[in-house]
Design a protein around this motif. Structure first.
Motif, PDB file in Angstrom:
ATOM      1  N   SER A   7       0.859  -1.159  -0.241  1.00  0.00           N
ATOM      2  CA  SER A   7       0.002   0.005  -0.006  1.00  0.00           C
ATOM      3  C   SER A   7       0.845   1.283   0.036  1.00  0.00           C
ATOM      4  N   LYS A   8       2.155   1.177   0.530  1.00  0.00           N
ATOM      5  CA  LYS A   8       2.918   2.553   0.691  1.00  0.00           C
ATOM      6  C   LYS A   8       3.587   2.498  -0.582  1.00  0.00           C
ATOM      7  N   GLU A   9       3.766   1.522  -1.505  1.00  0.00           N
ATOM      8  CA  GLU A   9       4.319   1.702  -2.770  1.00  0.00           C
ATOM      9  C   GLU A   9       3.277   2.136  -3.743  1.00  0.00           C
ATOM     10  N   LYS A  10       2.042   1.926  -3.529  1.00  0.00           N
ATOM     11  CA  LYS A  10       0.740   2.280  -4.358  1.00  0.00           C
ATOM     12  C   LYS A  10       0.957   3.818  -4.153  1.00  0.00           C
ATOM     13  N   GLN A  11       0.823   4.176  -2.853  1.00  0.00           N
ATOM     14  CA  GLN A  11       0.890   5.567  -2.813  1.00  0.00           C
ATOM     15  C   GLN A  11       1.847   6.546  -3.323  1.00  0.00           C
ATOM     16  N   THR A  12       3.122   6.045  -3.352  1.00  0.00           N
ATOM     17  CA  THR A  12       4.305   6.751  -3.808  1.00  0.00           C
ATOM     18  C   THR A  12       4.157   6.747  -5.441  1.00  0.00           C
ATOM     19  N   THR A  13       3.614   5.783  -6.189  1.00  0.00           N
ATOM     20  CA  THR A  13       3.392   5.906  -7.548  1.00  0.00           C
ATOM     21  C   THR A  13       2.081   6.496  -8.037  1.00  0.00           C
ATOM     22  N   GLU A  14       1.331   7.131  -7.253  1.00  0.00           N
ATOM     23  CA  GLU A  14      -0.080   7.657  -7.383  1.00  0.00           C
ATOM     24  C   GLU A  14       0.438   9.024  -8.526  1.00  0.00           C
ATOM     25  N   ILE A  31     -12.311  28.453 -15.982  1.00  0.00           N
ATOM     26  CA  ILE A  31     -12.667  26.932 -15.938  1.00  0.00           C
ATOM     27  C   ILE A  31     -12.080  26.147 -17.164  1.00  0.00           C
ATOM     28  N   PHE A  32     -11.988  25.163 -17.217  1.00  0.00           N
ATOM     29  CA  PHE A  32     -11.652  23.857 -18.264  1.00  0.00           C
ATOM     30  C   PHE A  32     -12.598  22.721 -17.950  1.00  0.00           C
ATOM     31  N   ARG A  33     -13.879  22.865 -18.435  1.00  0.00           N
ATOM     32  CA  ARG A  33     -14.980  21.784 -18.638  1.00  0.00           C
ATOM     33  C   ARG A  33     -14.775  20.540 -19.338  1.00  0.00           C
ATOM     34  N   LEU A  34     -14.775  19.338 -18.722  1.00  0.00           N
ATOM     35  CA  LEU A  34     -14.684  18.151 -19.226  1.00  0.00           C
ATOM     36  C   LEU A  34     -16.195  17.550 -19.415  1.00  0.00           C
ATOM     37  N   PRO A  35     -16.333  17.115 -20.368  1.00  0.00           N
ATOM     38  CA  PRO A  35     -17.994  16.375 -20.433  1.00  0.00           C
ATOM     39  C   PRO A  35     -17.850  15.413 -19.473  1.00  0.00           C
ATOM     40  N   PRO A  36     -19.170  14.679 -19.141  1.00  0.00           N
ATOM     41  CA  PRO A  36     -19.188  13.751 -18.083  1.00  0.00           C
ATOM     42  C   PRO A  36     -18.536  12.540 -18.530  1.00  0.00           C
ATOM     43  N   GLU A  37     -17.792  12.108 -17.587  1.00  0.00           N
ATOM     44  CA  GLU A  37     -16.957  10.791 -17.569  1.00  0.00           C
ATOM     45  C   GLU A  37     -17.696   9.857 -16.451  1.00  0.00           C
ATOM     46  N   ARG A  38     -18.520  10.313 -15.545  1.00  0.00           N
ATOM     47  CA  ARG A  38     -18.650   9.462 -14.368  1.00  0.00           C
ATOM     48  C   ARG A  38     -20.426   9.161 -14.488  1.00  0.00           C
ATOM     49  N   GLY A  55      -6.774   8.218 -12.041  1.00  0.00           N
ATOM     50  CA  GLY A  55      -7.499   6.871 -11.361  1.00  0.00           C
ATOM     51  C   GLY A  55      -8.593   7.361 -10.299  1.00  0.00           C
ATOM     52  N   THR A  56      -8.614   8.434  -9.977  1.00  0.00           N
ATOM     53  CA  THR A  56      -9.738   8.888  -8.799  1.00  0.00           C
ATOM     54  C   THR A  56     -10.393  10.002  -9.440  1.00  0.00           C
ATOM     55  N   ASP A  57      -9.980  11.159  -9.837  1.00  0.00           N
ATOM     56  CA  ASP A  57     -10.536  12.152 -10.273  1.00  0.00           C
ATOM     57  C   ASP A  57     -10.942  12.112 -11.949  1.00  0.00           C
ATOM     58  N   VAL A  62      -8.187  10.336 -20.190  1.00  0.00           N
ATOM     59  CA  VAL A  62      -8.197  11.895 -19.862  1.00  0.00           C
ATOM     60  C   VAL A  62      -7.137  12.759 -19.425  1.00  0.00           C
ATOM     61  N   ALA A  63      -6.324  12.153 -18.509  1.00  0.00           N
ATOM     62  CA  ALA A  63      -5.054  12.642 -18.070  1.00  0.00           C
ATOM     63  C   ALA A  63      -3.899  12.707 -19.428  1.00  0.00           C
ATOM     64  N   ASP A  64      -3.887  11.863 -20.343  1.00  0.00           N
ATOM     65  CA  ASP A  64      -3.195  12.033 -21.339  1.00  0.00           C
ATOM     66  C   ASP A  64      -3.561  13.154 -22.443  1.00  0.00           C
ATOM     67  N   GLN A  65      -5.083  13.301 -22.296  1.00  0.00           N
ATOM     68  CA  GLN A  65      -5.554  14.251 -23.176  1.00  0.00           C
ATOM     69  C   GLN A  65      -5.366  15.702 -22.813  1.00  0.00           C
ATOM     70  N   LEU A  66      -5.428  15.762 -21.268  1.00  0.00           N
ATOM     71  CA  LEU A  66      -5.120  17.147 -20.553  1.00  0.00           C
ATOM     72  C   LEU A  66      -3.713  17.610 -20.822  1.00  0.00           C
ATOM     73  N   LEU A  67      -2.883  16.752 -20.660  1.00  0.00           N
ATOM     74  CA  LEU A  67      -1.345  16.858 -20.807  1.00  0.00           C
ATOM     75  C   LEU A  67      -0.977  17.279 -22.442  1.00  0.00           C
ATOM     76  N   ASN A  68      -1.560  16.980 -23.143  1.00  0.00           N
ATOM     77  CA  ASN A  68      -1.528  17.237 -24.697  1.00  0.00           C
ATOM     78  C   ASN A  68      -2.410  18.426 -24.979  1.00  0.00           C
TER      79      ASN A  68
END
Length: 79
Positions: A7-14, A31-38, A55-57, A62-68
């Motif tokens: 669990s400690k390893e998972k936290q550090t790689t978050e 604001i930057f609005r994302l369409p519904p994902e949830r 993985g949570t938010d 989507v993370a890769d799209q935001l970074l690009n």
């Protein structure tokens, strides 16, 4: 004991991403609005300075799209 170490390893790689704001600071966007994902079907608004947990938010995709993104600047947190 092994479970605690895992669990400690998972936290550090978050993976986290921070929103630095619009690329063009004169565009008036706050604001930057994302369409519904949830499942609840609500839009997801992101503001400058907000940190997102992958993985949570937001999903990996989507993370890769935001970074690009060309209109807003997002950076991966390296701590």
């Amino acid at each position: 004991m092994a479970e605690k170490n895992e669990s400690k390893e998972k936290q550090t790689t978050e993976r986290k991403i921070i929103c630095k704001g619009p690329v063009d600071k004169n565009n008036g966007a706050i604001i930057f609005r994302l369409p519904p994902e949830r499942k609840d079907g609500k839009d997801f608004d992101i503001v400058k300075g907000q940190t997102l947990v992958v993985g949570t938010d937001i999903s990996e995709e989507v993370a890769d799209q935001l970074l690009n993104s060309k209109s807003w600047k997002f950076e991966e947190v390296t701590k």
